[in-house]
Design a protein around this motif. Structure first.
Motif, PDB file in Angstrom:
ATOM      1  N   VAL A 764      -8.579  57.311 -36.070  1.00 26.72           N
ATOM      2  CA  VAL A 764      -7.835  56.158 -35.553  1.00 26.72           C
ATOM      3  C   VAL A 764      -8.170  55.987 -34.079  1.00 26.72           C
ATOM      4  N   ILE A 765      -8.478  54.765 -33.688  1.00 26.71           N
ATOM      5  CA  ILE A 765      -8.782  54.483 -32.281  1.00 26.71           C
ATOM      6  C   ILE A 765      -7.569  53.817 -31.658  1.00 26.71           C
ATOM      7  N   GLY A 766      -7.042  54.386 -30.581  1.00 28.46           N
ATOM      8  CA  GLY A 766      -5.913  53.760 -29.891  1.00 28.46           C
ATOM      9  C   GLY A 766      -4.867  54.781 -29.496  1.00 28.46           C
ATOM     10  N   GLY A 767      -3.885  54.338 -28.708  1.00 21.89           N
ATOM     11  CA  GLY A 767      -2.897  55.278 -28.197  1.00 21.89           C
ATOM     12  C   GLY A 767      -1.469  54.784 -28.251  1.00 21.89           C
ATOM     13  N   GLY A 768      -1.242  53.647 -28.914  1.00 22.54           N
ATOM     14  CA  GLY A 768       0.115  53.118 -28.957  1.00 22.54           C
ATOM     15  C   GLY A 768       0.807  53.516 -30.249  1.00 22.54           C
ATOM     16  N   ASN A 769       2.020  53.007 -30.442  1.00 21.32           N
ATOM     17  CA  ASN A 769       2.771  53.348 -31.650  1.00 21.32           C
ATOM     18  C   ASN A 769       2.031  52.921 -32.912  1.00 21.32           C
ATOM     19  N   SER A 770       1.276  51.850 -32.819  1.00 13.13           N
ATOM     20  CA  SER A 770       0.537  51.386 -33.978  1.00 13.13           C
ATOM     21  C   SER A 770      -0.533  52.388 -34.391  1.00 13.13           C
ATOM     22  N   ALA A 771      -1.160  53.009 -33.404  1.00  8.77           N
ATOM     23  CA  ALA A 771      -2.167  54.018 -33.712  1.00  8.77           C
ATOM     24  C   ALA A 771      -1.502  55.216 -34.375  1.00  8.77           C
ATOM     25  N   ILE A 772      -0.362  55.619 -33.849  1.00  9.98           N
ATOM     26  CA  ILE A 772       0.356  56.764 -34.416  1.00  9.98           C
ATOM     27  C   ILE A 772       0.815  56.433 -35.838  1.00  9.98           C
ATOM     28  N   ASP A 773       1.352  55.225 -36.021  1.00 12.67           N
ATOM     29  CA  ASP A 773       1.791  54.825 -37.363  1.00 12.67           C
ATOM     30  C   ASP A 773       0.621  54.845 -38.344  1.00 12.67           C
ATOM     31  N   GLY A 870      -4.615  47.456 -29.912  1.00 13.09           N
ATOM     32  CA  GLY A 870      -3.965  46.285 -29.316  1.00 13.09           C
ATOM     33  C   GLY A 870      -3.902  45.142 -30.316  1.00 13.09           C
ATOM     34  N   GLN A 871      -3.023  44.219 -30.030  1.00  6.89           N
ATOM     35  CA  GLN A 871      -2.861  43.058 -30.908  1.00  6.89           C
ATOM     36  C   GLN A 871      -2.778  41.784 -30.094  1.00  6.89           C
ATOM     37  N   GLU A 872      -3.169  40.686 -30.757  1.00  2.97           N
ATOM     38  CA  GLU A 872      -3.097  39.389 -30.071  1.00  2.97           C
ATOM     39  C   GLU A 872      -2.357  38.416 -30.970  1.00  2.97           C
ATOM     40  N   ALA A 873      -1.979  37.313 -30.366  1.00  3.30           N
ATOM     41  CA  ALA A 873      -1.411  36.226 -31.148  1.00  3.30           C
ATOM     42  C   ALA A 873      -2.539  35.249 -31.476  1.00  3.30           C
ATOM     43  N   THR A 874      -2.350  34.465 -32.525  1.00  3.76           N
ATOM     44  CA  THR A 874      -3.323  33.397 -32.787  1.00  3.76           C
ATOM     45  C   THR A 874      -2.616  32.115 -32.379  1.00  3.76           C
TER      46      THR A 874
END
Lengths: 1026, 124
Positions: A764-773, A870-874
Motif C-alpha cells: 500500500v502506498i500512502g500514510g493516511g487513514n485510507s492507506a491504513i484501512d 490522497g483523494q480529489e473531487a471531480t
C-alpha cells in the motif's frame, strides 16, 4: 592521590529548583560510605543547558550525562557506576530517532549541533573557583591584550571579528568601542547591561551564575581598549545568585591582582563595581540604565547624545550586554579571523538562545549564526511534544515577532529574521503549538510592555494602553473590524513616534501576528470564535470549541456521568445526527483539547459517544420530530455525512429534503471507504435510518447530471455534497499492469461489489487513514504479507496514531522514507520499485521534505499495489452549472453562507475542502441548512436557547484524583484479522459512567473569585504545589 | 600578578581539570568485577592513579569496567591508545602497574612478560 572521576553536578537555576544541591549532598554522603571520597571529585557547575532534564550529573572522563537524577538514585549511581564501572542506563538520554540510549553527552542530539563559545565553561567548571577558570585558559586573553597589543590593535581585532551587540540591537561592537576610544577624555566608563528583562530569557543569568569571570575579563579587555578605568555591572535585583557569584568572582580577581592597579605589571588599572536594579524592564534600555546607575529614576532620554560621547556622569561610556562581553576573550585569544569564520556573512559567531514553550528540550542552547529555525526547534529542541503540531516560533520576546512554520528553513541571522518581521533580540525563542491563540499571545506581550512603560512619552504611555484595550475586547468577542484597523494604525504610529526602544518595539508582536495570522483575529471578530480554544469568553468549553460540529460535549458527557443516557443522546442530536458513526470513526478533535489531559489523559469522549449511540440503537431512541412542513423542497446531491446532516437539519426546519445518491448504498465515503471492522454496517444503517425517519428521503441509484434540472423539478435550493471520491494516482509508469488500484477503488470494491481478490503480497502506498484501512482490509482478505510504503518519516504520517498502532499489531509492516518510483511486472503486477529517501529541508507544512538518498532502490514483491495517496473531487457537476472549480475539483464557497457563485446552489464537505473528516462534513451540512433556510426566507439561525449547565448528582471531588482513562475491550489480534468483525469493543455501563465522571466540566461559568466551582479551586491549588 | 604567575597557576590546575579535557591519548581500563577486586584490582588502580599524578601525565585517564571474565588471570588491565592495538595485561600487581606506566605509557614499549593478548583495533 589523583582523582579518578570528576562528577559535575549542575547548579544552574533550573537544576537548583529541581533540588540538585540535595543530590550533591547525597553524593557526598554516598561517596563517604563507599570510601571513594579520595578518588571522586564533585564539582558544582553553572548551567549545562538542557534545563528540562535536571538535575543533571555529568561524569568525566567518560562524559556520561545522567538526567532527572533524584536523591534516591544516588546510591545506585555511586555503587554501580563509580565503584563497579557499570553505567546506570535508566538515567541516560534516549535518542528519539534511534530509540537508543546515548551515553556520551557530546553525541546527544541536543548537544551535537551546538557550538559553545559563550557557554564554554558553563557546566564544565566550578564558577566559584577562579583557579578552575584560569586552568581552563582564563585571563590569558587579558594578559595578551595588555602586554602585547595596543588599544587600537584590540579595537581593530574586535572590528575584524564582526561581533555585533548581543543585547538585541545587533550594533557592530568594534565600531562602538572605536567611538568610545576616540573620545578625548581622561576618564571613561565601561558598563555591562545585565538587566535581562525579556520574559523567558535567561542566557545572561546562566553566564553570570556559571562563568562570571568571562564577563569580568571581557570588560577588562574593553576598558583597556577604550581607555576606561572604572566598570559597572548593572544586574537586575531578581538575580540574587548571579549577584553573589559575580561579587565573589570580583573579590577573587582582585586578590590575584587581575583587577585593580597595574594589571599584569602594566600601566593599566581597572576595577568593577556591581549595581543592582530595582525591577523595571525599561532599565534595560541604555539611557534609562545609565540614569538608574547614577541613582536617578530610570527614564530614557532621546539620543544624541549617545553614551559613547556622554554617558554615565556625562563621561564617554561603553555599554555592552553580558553575552557580548563573554565573546571578547575568545576573540582576542583565538583571533578575529577564527571568529569571523563562524556564522553568516553579516552575523558572525554564535548566539545563545533560551528555548522554551511547547518544545521537548527546553533550556539554553548556543549555535552558530546561520543555523536554521527548523534545526533549532527539531534537531536540537527535539520537536513539539504530545503529538501537537508546530504553529509558530516567537523570537525576541516583547520586542519581537512570530514566525510561522513555512519559514523553518530560514538560517538565523539579524537580517533574515528582520525580513520576516521578527528580530533575534536577546535570544528568547518560544515554540508555539496548535493550542496557542495568536491574538491572546499578542495581548500578553502588550500587557507586559504597557505596564513597563516609563510614562514619559504619549505614544507609549497612552498608545499601548489603548492597544491593550482593543486586544482585550477582541479576546472577549467584543471587537469590530474598525477596531482592527485602529489597532494597526496605532501600532505603526507608536513605532514611529516613541522616544525609546521599549515603545518603538512594543507593537511588533501585534504587527507580526497580524501579518501571518490575520485570519485568527477575524475569527474572533467576525465569527466570535477562538480557533485555538483559548479565549474563554468565546466558547462553552475547549472540547466543544474544537468540534467542527460544535457538539455540546460537556452537556452530553455530564448527562452520561449521571446515568441519563437518553438525555445525552438528545443533546447530541441537536448538533450531530450521526452519533453511532462518529462514536466509531470520529477524529475526536475534542479529545485533543480535553483539559483532563493535564492530569493524566483526555476523557475517552469518542468511546463514550459510542456507548451512548449503541444504547440509543438498542433502545430504538428516535431523533427529534421534524418541523411542520412548509411546502418547500430542497435537493441534496450525495448521501454522505454532509448531505445527511444537511437533510436532517432542513427537515427540522420543515423542508422536504431529498438526497440523490448515485450508488446503490447510502453513506458516501463512510459506506464505501471505511471498512466494517471499524464501522459495522448495522451501525451505519441505524444512523441513516434514524435520519430517514425524521422525514428525509434518500433516492439510491439516482445520479444527478444536471443541477439545472433539479430547479426545473421544483426544488428551490440545491446542496452539493458529492465528496472527494476520486483516488489520486502516483507516477508509476505510462501503462500499468493489472493489480494496481487506488485505495478508493479497492475499498469501494469491497463494500459495493463484494470484490476481494488480493493475492499473497500487498503493498500500500500512502500514510493516511485510507492507506491504513486498505492495508488492514487486505490482510483480512487473505494477504499473507502487507506492507505500507510511505515516503516521509513514520512520525509524519497523517493517519491517527491509534490506527497505525493497531495496524502494526496486526502485522502490517510500515516502511517509511520509502517512495514508489515504478512497478515491475508484465500483465499482472509483480513488484513495486521504491527509492530510499532521506530527510531534506523543511517544506511549507513544517515537515522535512523527502529527498533521494544514496541508498539503493529496493523492490517490494507485490501481487497487488494499492495507491492510497490522497483523494480529489471531480468538479464536472458544478462546472456544468457554470460554477468555478479550483484545482483538485474543489469548489469555492463563502464560509458563512456556504453559497457557491450561483445563487441557490450551495456546497459543503469534502467537495469544498478536499478529503477531511466526517465531523467536519456534518458541521458543514448544518451550516448549509441554516444558510439555505435564510436564503429561502426563513430566520436562518436556530433559536439560541439559553444554555443550561447540567448539574451532577455525585461527588465531583472524588473524581479529581488521578484516575486512569478507561480502555474498552479490543478483539484479540489473531482472531480479528480473519474477518471484518468489529475490533474495538464498548464500555460496560459502569465503566462508561465512571469514565464520564472524569470530565472536569470546563463549561462551568466562573464565580466572582475566579473559581468555576470548589473542585476546580482545589485542583488549581494542588497543581501549584506539584 | 605577572603573566608567568598566571601560566603557573594554569599548569597546576590543568592537571586537575584533565579528566574533563577530552584530549586523552591513553586510556587504562582496570577490570573491577568481584573476582578482580578479590585478586587485588583496587591496589592496581591506586598504583596507576598515584604514578600518573607523580609524573604529571595530563593525557592519560584511568577507568574501570566490570567482570572481564578470565578470573584466573585477574587483575586484568587494558591499555587503549589511539591508533594502536589494544594491549591486555593479566596478573597485574601494584608494582607491575607502575612499570606499565613508565615503560608502556610513557616510553611506548609494551611490557611483554605480562601481556595476555594484543587486540587489533579493527577486529574489535
Amino acid at each position: 592521590m589523583a582523582g579518578r572521576l570528576d562528577v559535575l553536578v549542575c547548579s544552574g537555576g533550573a537544576c537548583m529548583s529541581s533540588h540538585s544541591l540535595e543530590v550533591k549532598e547525597e553524593l557526598v554522603r554516598q561517596l563517604e560510605a563507599q570510601r571513594l571520597a579520595d578518588e571522586v571529585r564533585i564539582v558544582e557547575t553553572g548551567c549545562m543547558g538542557p534545563c528540562q532534564y535536571g538535575p543533571l550529573v555529568l561524569v568525566y572522563p567518560e562524559g556520561v550525562l545522567y538526567k532527572n537524577v533524584a536523591v534516591s538514585d544516588v546510591a545506585e549511581m555511586v555503587a554501580e557506576h563509580f565503584l563497579k564501572g557499570r553505567v546506570v542506563e535508566r538515567l541516560l538520554f534516549r535518542s528519539e530517532t534511534a530509540d537508543q540510549i546515548v551515553r556520551e553527552h557530546r553525541s546527544i542530539p541536543f548537544f551535537e549541533k551546538q557550538m559553545k563559545i559563550v557557554l564554554a565553561n558553563c557546566g564544565a567548571i566550578n564558577p566559584e573557583s577562579v583557579e578552575e577558570y584560569i586552568g581552563a585558559g582564563g585571563y590569558e586573553a587579558l594578559g595578551k591584550a595588555v602586554t602585547t597589543m595596543t588599544p587600537e590593535g584590540v579595537v581593530a581585532e574586535m572590528k575584524a571579528s564582526g561581533l555585533r551587540g548581543r543585547g538585541g540591537a545587533g550594533f557592530p561592537t568594534g565600531t562602538k568601542w572605536d567611538f568610545v576610544r576616540r573620545e578625548a577624555s581622561p576618564k571613561k566608563v565601561v558598563v555591562c547591561n545585565a538587566d535581562e528583562g525579556d520574559p523567558g530569557a535567561f542566557m545572561d543569568r546562566a553566564v553570570l551564575e556559571g562563568d562570571p569571570h568571562t564577563v569580568i575579563e571581557g570588560m577588562a579587555i574593553a576598558a583597556y581598549a577604550v581607555g576606561a578605568q572604572r566598570g559597572y555591572v548593572y544586574v537586575r535585583a531578581e538575580y540574587p545568585l548571579a549577584i553573589k557569584r559575580l561579587r565573589s568572582a570580583l573579590e577573587a580577581a582582585r586578590k590575584l591582582g587581575l583587577l585593580g592597579d597595574r594589571i599584569f605589571d602594566t600601566a593599566f588599572s581597572f576595577d568593577i563595581e556591581i549595581r543592582v536594579g530595582a525591577g523595571a524592564f525599561v532599565c534595560g534600555e541604555e539611557t534609562a540604565l545609565l540614569a538608574s546607575l547614577e541613582g536617578r529614576r530610570g527614564v530614557p532620554h532621546p539620543r544624541p547624545p549617545y553614551p559613547s560621547t556622554s554617558g554615565m556622569w556625562q563621561l564617554p561610556t561603553l555599554l555592552n550586554n553580558v553575552e557580548t562581553y563573554a565573546n571578547v576573550r575568545h576573540i582576542i585569544a583565538r583571533g578575529s579571523a577564527w571568529f569571523a569564520s563562524i556564522g553568516t556573512g553579516e552575523s558572525k559567531g554564535t548566539k545563545v538562545f533560551a528555548l522554551s514553550g511547547n518544545v521537548r528540550n527546553t533550556g539554553l542552547v548556543e549555535v552558530p549564526m546561520g543555523t536554521t529555525l527548523g534545526e533549532l526547534v527539531y534537531d536540537i529542541g527535539g520537536g513539539v511534544p504530545n503529538g501537537k503540531t508546530l504553529k509558530a516560533i516567537q523570537t525576541g520576546g516583547p520586542s519581537g515577532g512570530c514566525i510561522p512554520v513555512q519559514y523553518l528553513n530560514t538560517p538565523i541571522s539579524y537580517e533574515t529574521l528582520k525580513e520576516l518581521g521578527a528580530i533575534v533580540g536577546s535570544g528568547g525563542v518560544i515554540v508555539l503549538d496548535e493550542d496557542t491563540c495568536m491574538v491572546n499571545l499578542a495581548r500578553y506581550f502588550v500587557e507586559f510592555t504597557a505596564s513597563e512603560s516609563c510614562g514619559q512619552c504619549v505614544p507609549c504611555r497612552s498608545g499601548l494602553v489603548r492597544m491593550l484595550d482593543i486586544l482585550d475586547r477582541i479576546t472577549r468577542g467584543e471587537g469590530s473590524m474598525e477596531d482592527l484597523a485602529l489597532l494597526e494604525e496605532l501600532a505603526h504610529t507608536i513605532k514611529r513616534s516613541s522616544l525609546c526602544g521599549l515603545g518603538q518595539t512594543a507593537p511588533n508582536p501585534v504587527l507580526s501576528t497580524l501579518k501571518y495570522f490575520r485570519g485568527e483575529y477575524e475569527a474572533h471578530i467576525r465569527h466570535k470564535t477562538c480557533p485555538a480554544a483559548v479565549c474563554a469568553a468565546l466558547f462553552v468549553a475547549p472540547c466543544e470549541a474544537s468540534c467542527p460540529a460544535h457538539v455540546d460535549v460537556p452537556a452530553y458527557v455530564t448527562h452520561l456521568s449521571n446515568g441519563d443516557f437518553a438525555k445525552a443522546f438528545d443533546v447530541h442530536m441537536k448538533t450531530n445526527p450521526l452519533p453511532g458513526i462518529c462514536g466509531r470513526v470520529c477524529y475526536a478533535f475534542c479529545e485533543t483539547k480535553c483539559q483532563r489531559a493535564q492530569i493524566e489523559e483526555s476523557v475517552a469522549i469518542r468511546d463514550l459517544k459510542r456507548f451512548m449511540a449503541d444504547y440509543a440503537m438498542e433502545h430504538q431512541l428516535a431523533g427529534p420530530k421534524p418541523g411542520a412542513r412548509n411546502g418547500k423542497r430542497v435537493a441534496v446531491v450525495g448521501s454522505g455525512p454532509a448531505g445527511l446532516s444537511c437533510g436532517y437539519f432542513l427537515a427540522q426546519r420543515g423542508y422536504e429534503a431529498v438526497l440523490f445518491e448515485a450508488l446503490p448504498i447510502a453513506g458516501g465515503t463512510m459506506a464505501t471507504g471505511i471498512p466494517a471492522y471499524r464501522l459495522p454496517r448495522d451501525i451505519l444503517e441505524a444512523d441513516i435510518d434514524r435520519i430517514v425517519k425524521t422525514g428525509v428521503r434518500i433516492e439510491l441509484l439516482s445520479p444527478v447530471e444536471d443541477l439545472g434540472r433539479l430547479f426545473a423539478d421544483g426544488y428551490e435550493a440545491v446542496f452539493v455534497a458529492t465528496g472527494a471520491m476520486k483516488g489520486q494516482t502516483v507516477a508509476l509508469g505510462e501503462t500499468l499492469p493489472r493489480g494496481v488500484v487506488t485505495g478508493v477503488e479497492f475499498l469501494k470494491g469491497i463494500h459495493v461489489d463484494g470484490a476481494s481478490e488480493v493475492g499473497d503480497e500487498v503493498v500500500v502506498i500512502g500514510g493516511g487513514n485510507s492507506a491504513i484501512d486498505s492495508a488492514r482490509a487486505a490482510l483480512r482478505l487473505g494477504a499473507k504479507r502487507v506492507t505500507i510504503a510511505y515516503r516521509r518519516a513514520k512520525a509524519d504520517m497523517p493517519a491517527s496514531p491509534e490506527e497505525v498502532a493497531e495496524a502494526m499489531e496486526e502485522g502490517v509492516e510500515i516502511l517509511d522514507m520509502t517512495s514508489p518510483v515504478g512497478v515491475v511486472g508484465g500483465e499482472r503486477v509483480e513488484g513495486l520499485r521504491c527509492a530510499s529517501m532521506a530527510a531534506g529541508p523543511f517544506d511549507a507544512s513544517g515537515r522535512r521534505r523527502p529527498v533521494p538518498s544514496d541508498r539503493p532502490e529496493i523492490v517490494l514483491p507485490a501481487s497487488m499495489v494499492i495507491v492510497a495517496a490522497g483523494q480529489e473531487a471531480t468538479g464536472e457537476l458544478l462546472r456544468g452549472a457554470g460554477i468555478e472549480v479550483a484545482k483538485g475539483g474543489l469548489v469555492a464557497v463563502d464560509p458563512v453562507t456556504m453559497g457557491t457563485s450561483r445563487p441557490g446552489i450551495f456546497a459543503g464537505g469534502d467537495a469544498t475542502s478536499g478529503p477531511a473528516t466526517v465531523v467536519e462534513a456534518i458541521g458543514a451540512g448544518r451550516r448549509a441548512a441554516i444558510a439555505i433556510d435564510r436564503f429561502l426566507g426563513g430566520p436562518g439561525a436556530f433559536e439560541p436557547e439559553e444554555r443550561a449547565e447540567v448539574a451532577t448528582d455525585y461527588d465531583e471531588d472524588a473524581y479529581t484524583q488521578e484516575q486512569a482513562r478507561a480502555v474498552p475491550p479490543m478483539a484479540e489480534v489473531r482472531t480479528r484479522i480473519r474477518s471484518f468483525a468489529e475490533v474495538r469493543g464498548r464500555f460496560a455501563k459502569e465503566q462508561a459512567i465512571e469514565e464520564a465522571r472524569r470530565c472536569l466540566h470546563c463549561d462551568r461559568q466562573q464565580t466572582e473569585d475566579g473559581a468555576c466551582c470548589e473542585s476546580s479551586a482545589s485542583l488549581a491549588a494542588e497543581a501549584k504545589t506539584r | 600578578m605577572k603573566l608567568e604567575e598566571l601560566r603557573k597557576i594554569r599548569e597546576r590546575v590543568q592537571n586537575d581539570l584533565r579528566l574533563r579535557g577530552g584530549a586523552t591519548r591513553v586510556k587504562i581500563v582496570v577490570g573491577m568485577g568481584t573476582s578482580g577486586i578479590a585478586a587485588g584490582a583496587r591496589e592496581v588502580l591506586s598504583a596507576f592513579l598515584d604514578e600518573i599524578e607523580k609524573r604529571k601525565l595530563t593525557d592519560v585517564i584511568v577507568t574501570q569496567s566490570g567482570e572481564k571474565g578470565l578470573a584466573s588471570k585477574e587483575p586484568i588491565v587494558e591499555v587503549i591508545e589511539r591508533d594502536r592495538p589494544k594491549v591486555v595485561y593479566g596478573g597485574m600487581t601494584a608494582e607491575k602497574a607502575r612499570r606499565v606506566v613508565v615503560e608502556h605509557v610513557i616510553h611506548g614499549t609494551v611490557v611483554e612478560g605480562d601481556v595476555l593478548a594484543i587486540v587489533d583495533a579493527e577486529k574489535e
